[in-house]
Each structure stands twice: as structure tokens, then as C-alpha cells.
Design a protein around this motif. Structure first.
Motif, PDB file in Angstrom:
ATOM      1  N   ALA A 221       7.814  -4.318   1.483  1.00 20.46           N
ATOM      2  CA  ALA A 221       7.963  -3.635   2.767  1.00 20.46           C
ATOM      3  C   ALA A 221       7.006  -4.193   3.806  1.00 20.46           C
ATOM      4  O   ALA A 221       7.348  -4.282   4.994  1.00 20.46           O
ATOM      5  CB  ALA A 221       7.731  -2.138   2.585  1.00 20.46           C
ATOM      6  N   GLY A 222       5.787  -4.574   3.380  1.00 21.18           N
ATOM      7  CA  GLY A 222       4.826  -5.152   4.317  1.00 21.18           C
ATOM      8  C   GLY A 222       5.319  -6.461   4.898  1.00 21.18           C
ATOM      9  O   GLY A 222       5.180  -6.719   6.106  1.00 21.18           O
ATOM     10  N   VAL A 223       5.899  -7.306   4.053  1.00 22.01           N
ATOM     11  CA  VAL A 223       6.471  -8.559   4.543  1.00 22.01           C
ATOM     12  C   VAL A 223       7.644  -8.255   5.472  1.00 22.01           C
ATOM     13  O   VAL A 223       7.773  -8.838   6.554  1.00 22.01           O
ATOM     14  CB  VAL A 223       6.923  -9.445   3.364  1.00 22.01           C
ATOM     15  N   ALA A 224       8.493  -7.316   5.066  1.00 20.10           N
ATOM     16  CA  ALA A 224       9.667  -6.956   5.864  1.00 20.10           C
ATOM     17  C   ALA A 224       9.291  -6.412   7.233  1.00 20.10           C
ATOM     18  O   ALA A 224      10.022  -6.614   8.219  1.00 20.10           O
ATOM     19  CB  ALA A 224      10.500  -5.925   5.113  1.00 20.10           C
ATOM     20  N   ASN A 225       8.158  -5.738   7.316  1.00 19.66           N
ATOM     21  CA  ASN A 225       7.749  -5.074   8.557  1.00 19.66           C
ATOM     22  C   ASN A 225       6.807  -5.940   9.391  1.00 19.66           C
ATOM     23  O   ASN A 225       5.979  -5.422  10.118  1.00 19.66           O
ATOM     24  CB  ASN A 225       7.080  -3.731   8.222  1.00 19.66           C
ATOM     25  N   GLY A 226       6.932  -7.237   9.268  1.00 19.65           N
ATOM     26  CA  GLY A 226       6.139  -8.135  10.101  1.00 19.65           C
ATOM     27  C   GLY A 226       4.682  -8.211   9.721  1.00 19.65           C
ATOM     28  O   GLY A 226       3.850  -8.633  10.545  1.00 19.65           O
ATOM     29  N   GLY A 227       4.340  -7.794   8.516  1.00 20.72           N
ATOM     30  CA  GLY A 227       2.953  -7.878   8.056  1.00 20.72           C
ATOM     31  C   GLY A 227       2.235  -6.556   7.987  1.00 20.72           C
ATOM     32  O   GLY A 227       1.139  -6.485   7.433  1.00 20.72           O
ATOM     33  N   ASP A 228       2.838  -5.496   8.552  1.00 21.64           N
ATOM     34  CA  ASP A 228       2.207  -4.171   8.538  1.00 21.64           C
ATOM     35  C   ASP A 228       2.768  -3.332   7.397  1.00 21.64           C
ATOM     36  O   ASP A 228       3.981  -3.108   7.322  1.00 21.64           O
ATOM     37  CB  ASP A 228       2.450  -3.429   9.848  1.00 21.64           C
ATOM     38  N   VAL A 229       1.877  -2.859   6.520  1.00 22.13           N
ATOM     39  CA  VAL A 229       2.285  -1.942   5.450  1.00 22.13           C
ATOM     40  C   VAL A 229       2.164  -0.520   5.976  1.00 22.13           C
ATOM     41  O   VAL A 229       1.083  -0.091   6.396  1.00 22.13           O
ATOM     42  CB  VAL A 229       1.410  -2.111   4.192  1.00 22.13           C
ATOM     43  N   MET A 230       3.269   0.223   5.962  1.00 24.60           N
ATOM     44  CA  MET A 230       3.249   1.603   6.397  1.00 24.60           C
ATOM     45  C   MET A 230       2.906   2.500   5.208  1.00 24.60           C
ATOM     46  O   MET A 230       3.253   2.199   4.065  1.00 24.60           O
ATOM     47  CB  MET A 230       4.602   2.006   6.982  1.00 24.60           C
ATOM     48  N   LYS A 231       2.223   3.612   5.485  1.00 27.80           N
ATOM     49  CA  LYS A 231       1.858   4.542   4.412  1.00 27.80           C
ATOM     50  C   LYS A 231       3.114   5.228   3.881  1.00 27.80           C
ATOM     51  O   LYS A 231       3.848   5.860   4.640  1.00 27.80           O
ATOM     52  CB  LYS A 231       0.876   5.593   4.928  1.00 27.80           C
ATOM     53  N   PRO A 232       3.370   5.122   2.584  1.00 26.59           N
ATOM     54  CA  PRO A 232       4.558   5.783   2.032  1.00 26.59           C
ATOM     55  C   PRO A 232       4.445   7.306   2.129  1.00 26.59           C
ATOM     56  O   PRO A 232       3.345   7.858   2.049  1.00 26.59           O
ATOM     57  CB  PRO A 232       4.557   5.336   0.565  1.00 26.59           C
ATOM     58  N   TYR A 233       5.585   7.958   2.299  1.00 24.74           N
ATOM     59  CA  TYR A 233       5.579   9.428   2.306  1.00 24.74           C
ATOM     60  C   TYR A 233       6.916   9.955   1.796  1.00 24.74           C
ATOM     61  O   TYR A 233       7.959   9.327   1.964  1.00 24.74           O
ATOM     62  CB  TYR A 233       5.262   9.979   3.694  1.00 24.74           C
ATOM     63  N   LEU A 234       6.846  11.115   1.152  1.00 27.91           N
ATOM     64  CA  LEU A 234       8.003  11.753   0.520  1.00 27.91           C
ATOM     65  C   LEU A 234       8.550  12.938   1.298  1.00 27.91           C
ATOM     66  O   LEU A 234       9.699  13.342   1.081  1.00 27.91           O
ATOM     67  CB  LEU A 234       7.630  12.241  -0.884  1.00 27.91           C
ATOM     68  N   VAL A 235       7.737  13.543   2.158  1.00 25.27           N
ATOM     69  CA  VAL A 235       8.149  14.746   2.886  1.00 25.27           C
ATOM     70  C   VAL A 235       8.443  14.394   4.330  1.00 25.27           C
ATOM     71  O   VAL A 235       7.573  13.882   5.054  1.00 25.27           O
ATOM     72  CB  VAL A 235       7.063  15.835   2.816  1.00 25.27           C
ATOM     73  N   ASP A 236       9.677  14.633   4.765  1.00 24.79           N
ATOM     74  CA  ASP A 236      10.063  14.359   6.138  1.00 24.79           C
ATOM     75  C   ASP A 236       9.559  15.465   7.065  1.00 24.79           C
ATOM     76  O   ASP A 236       8.831  15.209   8.012  1.00 24.79           O
ATOM     77  CB  ASP A 236      11.587  14.233   6.223  1.00 24.79           C
ATOM     78  N   ARG A 237       9.941  16.710   6.747  1.00 24.99           N
ATOM     79  CA  ARG A 237       9.460  17.825   7.553  1.00 24.99           C
ATOM     80  C   ARG A 237       9.494  19.108   6.743  1.00 24.99           C
ATOM     81  O   ARG A 237      10.123  19.189   5.690  1.00 24.99           O
ATOM     82  CB  ARG A 237      10.278  17.995   8.833  1.00 24.99           C
ATOM     83  N   VAL A 238       8.793  20.122   7.282  1.00 22.85           N
ATOM     84  CA  VAL A 238       8.727  21.443   6.665  1.00 22.85           C
ATOM     85  C   VAL A 238       9.096  22.461   7.729  1.00 22.85           C
ATOM     86  O   VAL A 238       8.581  22.405   8.855  1.00 22.85           O
ATOM     87  CB  VAL A 238       7.322  21.738   6.101  1.00 22.85           C
ATOM     88  N   THR A 239       9.983  23.399   7.373  1.00 21.70           N
ATOM     89  CA  THR A 239      10.393  24.426   8.323  1.00 21.70           C
ATOM     90  C   THR A 239      10.128  25.810   7.758  1.00 21.70           C
ATOM     91  O   THR A 239      10.080  26.000   6.536  1.00 21.70           O
ATOM     92  CB  THR A 239      11.896  24.307   8.656  1.00 21.70           C
ATOM     93  N   ASP A 240       9.956  26.792   8.665  1.00 23.02           N
ATOM     94  CA  ASP A 240       9.748  28.171   8.220  1.00 23.02           C
ATOM     95  C   ASP A 240      11.089  28.884   8.079  1.00 23.02           C
ATOM     96  O   ASP A 240      12.153  28.261   8.173  1.00 23.02           O
ATOM     97  CB  ASP A 240       8.803  28.912   9.169  1.00 23.02           C
ATOM     98  N   ALA A 241      11.024  30.191   7.866  1.00 25.98           N
ATOM     99  CA  ALA A 241      12.245  30.960   7.618  1.00 25.98           C
ATOM    100  C   ALA A 241      13.196  30.953   8.806  1.00 25.98           C
ATOM    101  O   ALA A 241      14.398  31.172   8.649  1.00 25.98           O
ATOM    102  CB  ALA A 241      11.884  32.399   7.248  1.00 25.98           C
ATOM    103  N   ASP A 242      12.670  30.699  10.019  1.00 22.86           N
ATOM    104  CA  ASP A 242      13.501  30.636  11.223  1.00 22.86           C
ATOM    105  C   ASP A 242      13.934  29.218  11.541  1.00 22.86           C
ATOM    106  O   ASP A 242      14.425  28.943  12.647  1.00 22.86           O
ATOM    107  CB  ASP A 242      12.736  31.223  12.416  1.00 22.86           C
TER     108      ASP A 242
END
Length: 481
Positions: free
Chosen positions: A352-373
Motif C-alpha cells: 500500500a505504501g508503494v501504491a500510495n506514492g510512498g506514504d503508508v497510511m495508518k490501517p483502521y477497521l472502524v469507519d464510524r460509530v453512531t448513537d441510537a439516533d
């Protein structure tokens, strides 16, 4: 008599002091430990009454709680309708503990996180029961299924990780063998669930182990991308050469052969680009010797090796480039052997670092969190993890990796996708048993949308024959839209 009474009184007072100190110690210093102790019956019952929020992948709730009546109380059973598919990344919620996202996002899911304070206050005022937040993950179901099916087809243990190279979002993270969370989370069959967990914990195949994040392996020849990056960052070009004999005599004794018989360029020094295309061992070992341990380690660390404490938010094992080596060991690290160790996630980060022009982005598993509303209370913002290489080096590496899948002598032609340019690298790693087989790749090469690392444990074949077709299927699943 008075003296005896005084002694008895002093003794009784001492007992009261000891009792008060003991109560103070328990309530003031051990309260949290006792409250969270899995043998605490009250905590056990409290956990059964938790209306945890759901975990969502795509449009599907892959973990949620269903209520049922138990005597005069309402308890909740955690459900995992997708079974084994997401077991390691989603994890489990058991009465004795959590794993995966169920663990790392526990306070959001059970509703006790401070970011839910306003929502909880409103629930108190309206008499509603506190509810947990909804956690939406980054996993792409198409990529996850392709990873599962690919590893099942080769019939070996292993792992596959796919990343969005521009953001670090984890698109797939599959580990084989896996398990069914429903078997270890039953509330009504708690004893059977606990016994099953114990059985899985002791199984020789380690089905509870998340091989994608929490196990390291010798990366073998996929690490040659890191060696090539070090060479390019220190003045080499794709046309720079190193001696590439059939067998390299190591500085401190012993030899290092090529995976195929014969030299890499008909007996002449081989270019860096051609050495990557055909996966030449001897020339890449010579590159490591030329660069030296410090420059090799620096480059590995720029991709993420040797960095402790990575959480995505699930914890990740540290990948390692060794220290204090002699020349023979250093040469072997140039081809990802000796004591080089990497998680499949780490090698996906290299791609991914090579693919992104040399910058490695921090991996993450959670896109967003929402409340009951359905109000967003947390959204993960993409963040750069490291500067691995310059944009020029990334472009040179990309062209070299495209030759792996499209070149006349490319070692990873089975990872190619018709009509789409794929950048890849094969790997066959020696270890105590049959070889591990690797493939890392990204596509499209000129505008990458996905970067992949596939590991087949003890496949005994080559990365090009066993791992590359799996990576191809994962990339196709995402690129098909």
C-alpha cells in the motif's frame, strides 16, 4: 482485672483497625479488579443484561444482541449471523471476556463510553434503557468472501489482508482456520460454550489466532520490495546491477542459492529491475550486503517494521528486522530470511505504501460509530503512518512490480488481471516445515484502489502458484464494483 480488660479492648480495637484497612483496600484499590473478575457472579449477570449495540459490515449487522426472558429479568444473547466469515476481526462477546472489535470498542458497544454521555442522559430523562452505539466497520464483504474462498481452495492455513492504499481502511482481513462465534457465546448453554472455547484454545491448528494481525512469519521474497526500496533511496536506479551467480558464497561461510537452477542473468550482473521481476536471490542478497544493516533497517522501519503498539483499533503484533548481524545473516535478510518477521498486515502496508506514492497510511477497521439516533459520534479520519519512500522511488518500484505480473519472465503472472495493470511480488519463505507462500500486490497500478497481501502457511509450492491467484480474486472482487 482492669489490666486484662484493657488488653482485650486493645486487641478488639486492633481487629477493628485491620478490618477497616481491609475494607478500605478492597473498596478503594481492588474494586475495579473485583468488578471485572470473570468469576464475579454479579458482573456475570450484569454482562448478560447489556443491550450492546450492533457491529455492521456493509449493510449487514454481523453482531447484535437479542433479548430473552430469564426468570424475572431480561437478558441478551449476542448473535453472529455470518458465522465464521468475520470471526477474527469482529471477535466475540462472552460472559468471561471479549476479543476483536467486540473488545477494542467494548465501551462504545455497551454504552458506557463518555462520548455517549449526552445520549445516556436523555435516556435517563425519558426512562429509556441505555443502549450501545453502532460500530460500522471498513471491511468490504466481497473482498472478505474472496479471501475466504481462495484460502479454502488451497486447503491450507493462512491469511489475507486488503487495504485501501489512499486511506488505510482495511477492506479484508481473513484468517484460516477460523471458528464460529455462536459456539462460544451461548448464554443458555454457557457451560458448553466455555468448554468449546477451551477446546479451540488448545487446538493445534490455533483457530482462535488472528493470523492476519497477530502472527509473524518470515516474509521471504516479498521483502525484496523493501530491499529494492532501500537501494533506490540510496542512489541506485532500476538499471543498477549486482553480481547474480547461481550460488552466492556468504561472507562468514555457507552458501545462498537461487530458487531456480543457474544464475539470474546468464552469468552477468543482474539489474535491480530484472532481479525483482524474476525474484533473484543472489543479487538481492548482494544488495543487502552493499547497503549494510543500518540502511536496510532504516528502510524496513520506514515501512512499519520495529514499531510497537500499532492498534487499528485491534492490537497488531510487531514486525521485526533483526539487529547485530554478521555478513551472512545480513545477506539473508535481503531476501526476507534469517530473523526477518512480518505480519500479513505489515506486508499489505508495504504494498500500500508503494501504491500510495510512498506514504503508508495508518490501517483502521472502524469507519464510524453512531448513537441510537444514528448521529455520528466517531468517524475515523485517514492519517499518514510513515513516509516510506519518495514518490519517484514509489513509481520506480511500481514499474518493477508490474513486470512481475506482466513481464516475459515475471514470477507472478498468475496474479495478473486481464485489462488491468497489476503490480505484484511473489515470495517463497523457508522455515522449519514446507515453505510459506506469499504474494503482495496492488491494482490498478496507475491509480490503485486496493493493496493485498496473501500468506499460505506451509504450502510447499511458490507464491506465484498458491498465493497470487488468491490475491487476484480479492482484487477482482473489489475492482468489479
Amino acid at each position: 482485672m482492669n489490666q486484662s480488660i484493657r488488653r482485650l479492648s486493645a486487641f478488639v480495637m486492633a481487629l477493628f483497625v485491620v478490618l477497616l484497612l481491609n475494607v478500605t483496600w478492597i473498596q478503594g484499590f481492588q474494586a475495579e479488579e473485583l468488578r471485572e473478575n470473570p468469576h464475579n457472579t454479579r458482573r456475570y449477570l450484569d454482562r448478560l443484561r447489556e443491550p450492546r449495540g450492533p457491529i455492521v459490515i456493509g449493510e449487514t449487522r454481523v453482531a447484535f444482541s437479542t433479548p430473552f426472558e430469564a426468570g424475572n429479568t431480561v437478558q441478551y444473547q449476542r448473535e453472529y449471523p455470518e458465522g465464521t466469515l468475520y470471526a477474527h476481526v469482529v471477535g466475540t462477546f462472552r460472559t468471561t471476556g471479549e476479543s476483536g472489535i467486540e473488545a477494542s470498542e467494548n465501551e462504545l458497544l455497551n454504552g458506557t463510553d463518555d462520548r455517549l454521555a449526552v445520549r445516556n442522559f436523555i435516556d435517563i430523562l425519558t426512562g429509556e434503557q441505555r443502549t450501545g452505539a453502532t460500530v460500522e466497520m471498513t471491511i468490504d464483504p466481497r473482498a472478505q468472501r474472496a479471501a475466504r474462498d481462495g484460502l479454502a481452495q488451497v486447503g491450507r492455513n493462512g491469511a489475507a489482508v486488503a487495504l485501501d492504499p489512499s486511506t488505510g481502511a482495511v477492506l479484508a482481513a481473513y484468517s484460516a482456520p477460523t471458528f464460529d462465534p455462536a459456539e462460544v457465546t451461548s448464554v443458555t448453554e454457557a457451560e458448553a460454550a466455555a468448554a468449546r472455547w477451551e477446546e479451540l484454545s488448545e487446538a493445534e491448528s490455533q483457530p482462535l489466532l488472528n493470523r492476519a494481525f497477530n502472527e509473524t512469519y518470515p516474509p521471504g521474497s516479498v521483502f525484496k520490495v523493501v530491499t529494492a526500496a532501500a537501494a533506490l533511496e540510496n542512489g541506485a536506479t532500476p538499471e543498477s546491477t549486482q553480481p547474480a551467480p547461481a550460488v552466492l558464497d556468504l561472507p562468514q561461510g555457507g552458501t545462498l542459492p537461487n530458487a531456480f537452477s543457474g544464475p539470474c542473468n546468464g552469468g552477468s550482473p543482474d539489474t535491480l529491475a530484472h532481479s525483482i521481476e524474476i525474484s533473484c536471490n543472489t543479487s538481492m542478497a548482494n544488495w543487502a550486503l552493499t547497503l549494510g544493516e543500518d540502511k536496510m533497517r532504516e528502510q524496513a522501519e520506514r515501512f512499519g517494521f520495529g514499531r510497537e503498539g500499532l492498534e487499528i483499533p485491534s492490537p497488531v503484533a510487531e514486525s521485526v528486522y533483526p539487529e547485530g548481524m554478521g555478513g551472512s545473516s545480513l545477506a539473508q535478510t535481503g531476501i526476507g530470511q534469517f530473523d526477518v518477521r512480518a505480519t500479513p498486515l505489515q506486508m499489505a502496508m508495504v504494498a500500500a505504501g508503494v501504491a500510495n506514492g510512498g506514504d503508508v497510511m495508518k490501517p483502521y477497521l472502524v469507519d464510524r460509530v453512531t448513537d441510537a439516533d444514528l448521529e455520528t459520534i466517531v468517524r475515523t479520519a485517514p492519517r499518514k503512518y510513515s513516509d516510506a519512500v519518495s514518490s519517484r522511488t514509489a513509481e520506480q518500484l511500481t514499474r518493477m512490480m508490474v513486470a512481475v505480473t506482466e513481464g516475459a519472465e515475471g514470477s507472478g503472472r498468475s496474479g495478473a488481471i486481464p485489462g488491468i495493470e497489476v503490480a505484484g511480488k511473489t515470495g517463497t519463505a523457508e522455515n522449519a516445515g514446507p515453505t510459506h507462500n506469499w504474494f503482495i500486490s496492488f491494482a490498478p497500478a496507475d491509480d490503485p484502489e486496493i493493496a493485498v497481501a496473501v500468506l499460505v502457511e506451509n504450502g510447499g509450492g511458490s507464491g506465484g502458484t498458491l498465493a497470487a491467484p488468491i490475491a487476484k480474486s480479492i482484487m477482482e472482487a473489489v475492482l468489479a464494483g
